[in-house]
Design a protein around this motif. Sequence first.
Motif, PDB file in Angstrom:
ATOM      1  N   VAL A 185      57.764 -16.728  29.811  1.00  0.00           N
ATOM      2  CA  VAL A 185      58.316 -16.807  28.459  1.00  0.00           C
ATOM      3  C   VAL A 185      59.821 -16.582  28.551  1.00  0.00           C
ATOM      4  CG1 VAL A 185      58.210 -15.919  26.118  1.00  0.00           C
ATOM      5  CG2 VAL A 185      56.145 -15.909  27.534  1.00  0.00           C
ATOM      6  N   PHE A 186      60.587 -17.566  28.060  1.00  0.00           N
ATOM      7  CA  PHE A 186      62.048 -17.548  28.143  1.00  0.00           C
ATOM      8  C   PHE A 186      62.646 -17.176  26.785  1.00  0.00           C
ATOM      9  CE2 PHE A 186      61.077 -19.526  31.992  1.00  0.00           C
ATOM     10  CZ  PHE A 186      62.207 -19.826  32.734  1.00  0.00           C
ATOM     11  N   ALA A 239      61.408 -18.352  21.193  1.00  0.00           N
ATOM     12  CA  ALA A 239      61.049 -18.291  22.612  1.00  0.00           C
ATOM     13  C   ALA A 239      60.634 -19.668  23.096  1.00  0.00           C
ATOM     14  CB  ALA A 239      59.907 -17.288  22.833  1.00  0.00           C
ATOM     15  N   THR A 240      60.689 -19.837  24.396  1.00  0.00           N
ATOM     16  CA  THR A 240      60.251 -21.078  25.035  1.00  0.00           C
ATOM     17  C   THR A 240      59.327 -20.719  26.187  1.00  0.00           C
ATOM     18  OG1 THR A 240      62.342 -22.183  24.500  1.00  0.00           O
ATOM     19  CG2 THR A 240      60.983 -23.182  26.211  1.00  0.00           C
ATOM     20  N   TYR A 241      58.202 -21.391  26.262  1.00  0.00           N
ATOM     21  CA  TYR A 241      57.237 -21.172  27.341  1.00  0.00           C
ATOM     22  C   TYR A 241      57.450 -22.289  28.352  1.00  0.00           C
ATOM     23  CZ  TYR A 241      52.714 -19.627  29.274  1.00  0.00           C
ATOM     24  OH  TYR A 241      51.720 -19.119  30.072  1.00  0.00           O
ATOM     25  N   MET A 242      57.832 -21.910  29.578  1.00  0.00           N
ATOM     26  CA  MET A 242      58.201 -22.910  30.572  1.00  0.00           C
ATOM     27  C   MET A 242      57.466 -22.715  31.889  1.00  0.00           C
ATOM     28  SD  MET A 242      62.317 -23.590  30.275  1.00  0.00           S
ATOM     29  CE  MET A 242      62.162 -25.123  31.219  1.00  0.00           C
ATOM     30  N   ARG A 243      57.245 -23.843  32.556  1.00  0.00           N
ATOM     31  CA  ARG A 243      56.840 -23.800  33.953  1.00  0.00           C
ATOM     32  C   ARG A 243      58.073 -24.029  34.812  1.00  0.00           C
ATOM     33  NH1 ARG A 243      56.454 -27.208  37.926  1.00  0.00           N
ATOM     34  NH2 ARG A 243      56.534 -29.091  36.635  1.00  0.00           N
ATOM     35  N   GLY A 244      58.191 -23.230  35.850  1.00  0.00           N
ATOM     36  CA  GLY A 244      59.216 -23.450  36.856  1.00  0.00           C
ATOM     37  C   GLY A 244      58.561 -23.321  38.213  1.00  0.00           C
ATOM     38  N   GLY A 245      58.595 -24.392  39.018  1.00  0.00           N
ATOM     39  CA  GLY A 245      57.884 -24.364  40.293  1.00  0.00           C
ATOM     40  C   GLY A 245      56.414 -24.109  40.063  1.00  0.00           C
ATOM     41  N   SER A 269      60.362 -28.188  40.512  1.00  0.00           N
ATOM     42  CA  SER A 269      60.383 -28.942  39.258  1.00  0.00           C
ATOM     43  C   SER A 269      60.165 -27.961  38.126  1.00  0.00           C
ATOM     44  CB  SER A 269      59.308 -30.043  39.251  1.00  0.00           C
ATOM     45  OG  SER A 269      58.009 -29.483  39.352  1.00  0.00           O
ATOM     46  N   ALA A 270      60.461 -28.384  36.908  1.00  0.00           N
ATOM     47  CA  ALA A 270      60.345 -27.493  35.755  1.00  0.00           C
ATOM     48  C   ALA A 270      60.044 -28.316  34.511  1.00  0.00           C
ATOM     49  CB  ALA A 270      61.618 -26.682  35.560  1.00  0.00           C
ATOM     50  N   ARG A 271      59.406 -27.659  33.534  1.00  0.00           N
ATOM     51  CA  ARG A 271      59.058 -28.385  32.311  1.00  0.00           C
ATOM     52  C   ARG A 271      58.829 -27.410  31.165  1.00  0.00           C
ATOM     53  NH1 ARG A 271      54.591 -30.731  29.641  1.00  0.00           N
ATOM     54  NH2 ARG A 271      53.023 -29.701  30.929  1.00  0.00           N
ATOM     55  N   VAL A 272      59.310 -27.771  29.987  1.00  0.00           N
ATOM     56  CA  VAL A 272      58.994 -27.000  28.781  1.00  0.00           C
ATOM     57  C   VAL A 272      57.547 -27.268  28.401  1.00  0.00           C
ATOM     58  CG1 VAL A 272      59.455 -26.741  26.312  1.00  0.00           C
ATOM     59  CG2 VAL A 272      61.358 -26.995  27.921  1.00  0.00           C
ATOM     60  N   LEU A 273      56.770 -26.205  28.220  1.00  0.00           N
ATOM     61  CA  LEU A 273      55.376 -26.335  27.809  1.00  0.00           C
ATOM     62  C   LEU A 273      55.222 -26.159  26.306  1.00  0.00           C
ATOM     63  CD1 LEU A 273      53.724 -24.235  30.662  1.00  0.00           C
ATOM     64  CD2 LEU A 273      54.101 -26.703  30.595  1.00  0.00           C
ATOM     65  N   MET A 274      56.016 -25.263  25.733  1.00  0.00           N
ATOM     66  CA  MET A 274      55.943 -25.006  24.288  1.00  0.00           C
ATOM     67  C   MET A 274      57.222 -24.294  23.870  1.00  0.00           C
ATOM     68  SD  MET A 274      53.033 -22.903  22.125  1.00  0.00           S
ATOM     69  CE  MET A 274      51.752 -24.099  22.517  1.00  0.00           C
ATOM     70  N   GLU A 275      57.672 -24.584  22.652  1.00  0.00           N
ATOM     71  CA  GLU A 275      58.834 -23.868  22.148  1.00  0.00           C
ATOM     72  C   GLU A 275      58.638 -23.586  20.666  1.00  0.00           C
ATOM     73  OE1 GLU A 275      62.192 -26.304  23.024  1.00  0.00           O
ATOM     74  OE2 GLU A 275      61.286 -28.119  22.204  1.00  0.00           O
TER      75      GLU A 275
END
Length: 397
Positions: free
Chosen positions: A27-28, A16-22, A381-387
């Motif tokens: 959890v992706f 899984a990947t934890y992401m911020r979007g906007g 904007s978007a950014r990976v926070l943790m994967e």
Amino acid sequence: MSQTARTHGAQLRIPATYMRGGTSKGVFFRLDDLPEAARVPGEARDRLLLRVIGSPDPYQKQIDGMGGATSSTSKTVILSKSESPDHDVDYLFGQVAIDRAFVDWSGNCGNLSAAVGPFAVANGLVDPARVPDNGVVEVRIWQVNIAKTIVCQVPVTDGQVQESGDFELDGVTFPAAEVPVAFKDPADGEGAIFPTGNLVDDLAVPGVGTLEATLINAGIPTVFVNAADLGYTGTELQEAINNDAEALARFEAIRAHGALKMGLIKELAEATARQHTPKVAFVAPPASYSASSGKAVEAGEIDLLVRALSMGKLHHAMMGTAAVAIASAAAIEGTLVNRAAGGGKRNAVTFGHPSGTLRVGAEASLVGGRWVIDEAVMSRSARVLMEGWVRVPAETL
């Protein structure tokens, strides 16, 4: 061996990947990485996502999960390579209830849409031949929940997604790379932007009164009302609404009756099982105020004020899909949103929300007696926070 060891297996590890979007976080997952039982819609998938996020939680904190106990942070995304030659990735969004065992699949998350493009590029869901070493790659997204196309412009540097940058988004503390997002033909359903056929309806809500309302299906079904009709100025911040139980009950009543009038539900009681849609928002002409960060927002720098509720609470900024609804309604003369912005024909507005301002654009045209929105655009904007791997107890599935 202890009784616990005999009756409980090891936790499941799921990539899984934890992401911020906007202004949202989620959890992706790649569809193929989910346990087999959760690769198809149904109870197993819902149970898994609820446990990942930490719901249902009667304490409303989601301590034992990845959720942040707000509508903006109780979100999940499932992505797969698109089967359509016209799209790169299929995007499915699940809004997870906080205190109930419920995942709402009825709508999209516009904010997390901005993260789908970067995720798709970084995870090989976009044909590598289309990704430049340096430049911008257009990611064509099929939004499964609402059967619509979204296009993200993803910046790439040295063959990798560019996440850092100097683009500032009110509601997000730190700058990042800009990701323009276009929502194509955002009307829900078969072009029925106004499900009642009216730009403004009289919405009768027992216990509240009869309110002027613009009921629009664009981006996400949204009920717009005038702030003044509810005794508000449109400059309110979260605490003014979310600490007022009576106000929240009034807004939920407006939302439920709006859903009924829009044809989203057949009986009023069904609204409780459809928390994600419609949204309810209130609008007002420009006024100066201090945003939640302390930033001064001057009346002269905005066209109107908008405050919107999501999952029963006033949103800390603005949902991306609701911003599409704002842009679409503002572009059509006569809606409450257009009136609050001063009326007249316009293809973009800057509105004030609790965290600051946002500029959105849309092109509207009248075709055969029906309003059509070709696309609505905004920058996020978007950014990976943790994967890595998210873990859930084995008995979840």
